[in-house]
Design a protein around this motif. Structure first.
Motif, mmCIF file in Angstrom:
data_model
loop_
_atom_site.group_PDB
_atom_site.id
_atom_site.type_symbol
_atom_site.label_atom_id
_atom_site.label_comp_id
_atom_site.label_asym_id
_atom_site.label_seq_id
_atom_site.Cartn_x
_atom_site.Cartn_y
_atom_site.Cartn_z
ATOM 1 N N ALA A 121 -4.418 -1.330 5.957
ATOM 2 C CA ALA A 121 -4.104 -2.767 5.914
ATOM 3 C C ALA A 121 -5.349 -3.599 5.631
ATOM 4 O O ALA A 121 -5.308 -4.523 4.812
ATOM 5 C CB ALA A 121 -3.470 -3.198 7.236
ATOM 6 N N ALA A 122 -6.450 -3.275 6.292
ATOM 7 C CA ALA A 122 -7.683 -4.037 6.070
ATOM 8 C C ALA A 122 -8.206 -3.815 4.655
ATOM 9 O O ALA A 122 -8.726 -4.745 4.024
ATOM 10 C CB ALA A 122 -8.735 -3.648 7.108
ATOM 11 N N GLY A 123 -8.058 -2.608 4.131
ATOM 12 C CA GLY A 123 -8.466 -2.336 2.753
ATOM 13 C C GLY A 123 -7.686 -3.173 1.758
ATOM 14 O O GLY A 123 -8.240 -3.718 0.803
ATOM 15 N N ALA A 124 -6.379 -3.292 1.981
ATOM 16 C CA ALA A 124 -5.565 -4.137 1.114
ATOM 17 C C ALA A 124 -5.981 -5.598 1.226
ATOM 18 O O ALA A 124 -5.984 -6.336 0.230
ATOM 19 C CB ALA A 124 -4.085 -3.978 1.476
ATOM 20 N N THR A 125 -6.368 -6.007 2.418
ATOM 21 C CA THR A 125 -6.809 -7.389 2.625
ATOM 22 C C THR A 125 -8.136 -7.645 1.923
ATOM 23 O O THR A 125 -8.354 -8.733 1.373
ATOM 24 C CB THR A 125 -6.885 -7.702 4.132
ATOM 25 O OG1 THR A 125 -5.616 -7.368 4.731
ATOM 26 C CG2 THR A 125 -7.179 -9.163 4.393
ATOM 27 N N LEU A 126 -9.017 -6.649 1.885
ATOM 28 C CA LEU A 126 -10.261 -6.791 1.120
ATOM 29 C C LEU A 126 -9.952 -6.948 -0.368
ATOM 30 O O LEU A 126 -10.550 -7.795 -1.043
ATOM 31 C CB LEU A 126 -11.178 -5.579 1.330
ATOM 32 C CG LEU A 126 -11.841 -5.418 2.678
ATOM 33 C CD1 LEU A 126 -12.760 -4.191 2.665
ATOM 34 C CD2 LEU A 126 -12.607 -6.647 3.090
ATOM 35 N N THR A 165 0.875 -1.167 0.000
ATOM 36 C CA THR A 165 0.000 0.000 0.000
ATOM 37 C C THR A 165 0.918 1.225 0.000
ATOM 38 O O THR A 165 2.135 1.089 -0.134
ATOM 39 C CB THR A 165 -0.905 0.014 1.246
ATOM 40 O OG1 THR A 165 -0.100 0.260 2.409
ATOM 41 C CG2 THR A 165 -1.672 -1.293 1.407
ATOM 42 N N ASP A 166 0.351 2.390 0.195
ATOM 43 C CA ASP A 166 1.183 3.598 0.223
ATOM 44 C C ASP A 166 2.261 3.532 1.306
ATOM 45 O O ASP A 166 3.391 3.953 1.092
ATOM 46 C CB ASP A 166 0.318 4.837 0.452
ATOM 47 C CG ASP A 166 -0.525 5.176 -0.760
ATOM 48 O OD1 ASP A 166 -0.211 4.694 -1.865
ATOM 49 O OD2 ASP A 166 -1.512 5.918 -0.593
#
Length: 175
Positions: A105-110, A3-4
């Protein structure tokens, strides 16, 4: 996956000490409905998770959240019994809270759940008192789907769980 600010990668046994830094804290694990870890538990869990398959219901994929070379948290996907459904979880060391890292982190996991594994629905089960995790789910665009009153015990006290969910076609971060 990057991610960023973060790298998410499969856990390795050498992550045990880092995971112990937050998993041994009662203020962190209270919402996980698990006891705090000791060093032996950390070694065993990380050894098990690092070799675990992720190809059928019941399997769990645990990812280390890395910031500037340091493991500061975890996300996970737990393959649910329903067709093409998976539960997401996340925890970060309190020293890095308040920076939006859990949402990142959760967004990347989604994205991983939808784009790599092809799940149709991702959901999160959250203790109602864990308002920080509720806010993460809401920032990710997850909808409040259920409130399960006193459905679990935490330290001998009944607790209420909320369920948030999102479908693949609804996730704004979808590639």
């Amino acid at each position: 996956m990057r991610t960023d600010r973060l790298t998410l990668r499969p856990v390795v046994p050498d992550d045990a000490e880092a995971f112990l830094a937050w998993r041994s804290r009662p203020d962190v694990v209270r919402y996980m409905y698990l006891p705090a870890w000791d060093p032996a538990t950390a070694v065993l869990k990380l050894r098990t998770w690092s070799n675990a398959p992720f190809d059928q219901p019941g399997d769990v994929l645990v990812l280390a959240v890395v910031l500037g070379g340091d493991v500061v948290g975890e996300t996970l996907l737990k393959w649910a019994a329903g067709p093409r459904q998976v539960e997401v979880g996340y925890a970060l060391h309190p020293d890095v809270s308040g920076q939006g890292l859990a949402t990142e982190a959760a967004g990347a996991t989604l994205r991983l759940a939808f784009d790599t594994y092809g799940f149709h629905r991702v959901f999160a089960r959250i203790d109602e008192e864990n308002t920080a995790s509720v806010h993460v789910a809401e920032r990710l665009g997850m909808r409040h789907e259920a409130r399960l009153v006193e459905n679990d015990l935490r330290d001998g006290v009944w607790s209420t769980e909320v369920v948030y969910g999102i479908l693949d076609r609804e996730y704004p971060g979808r590639a």
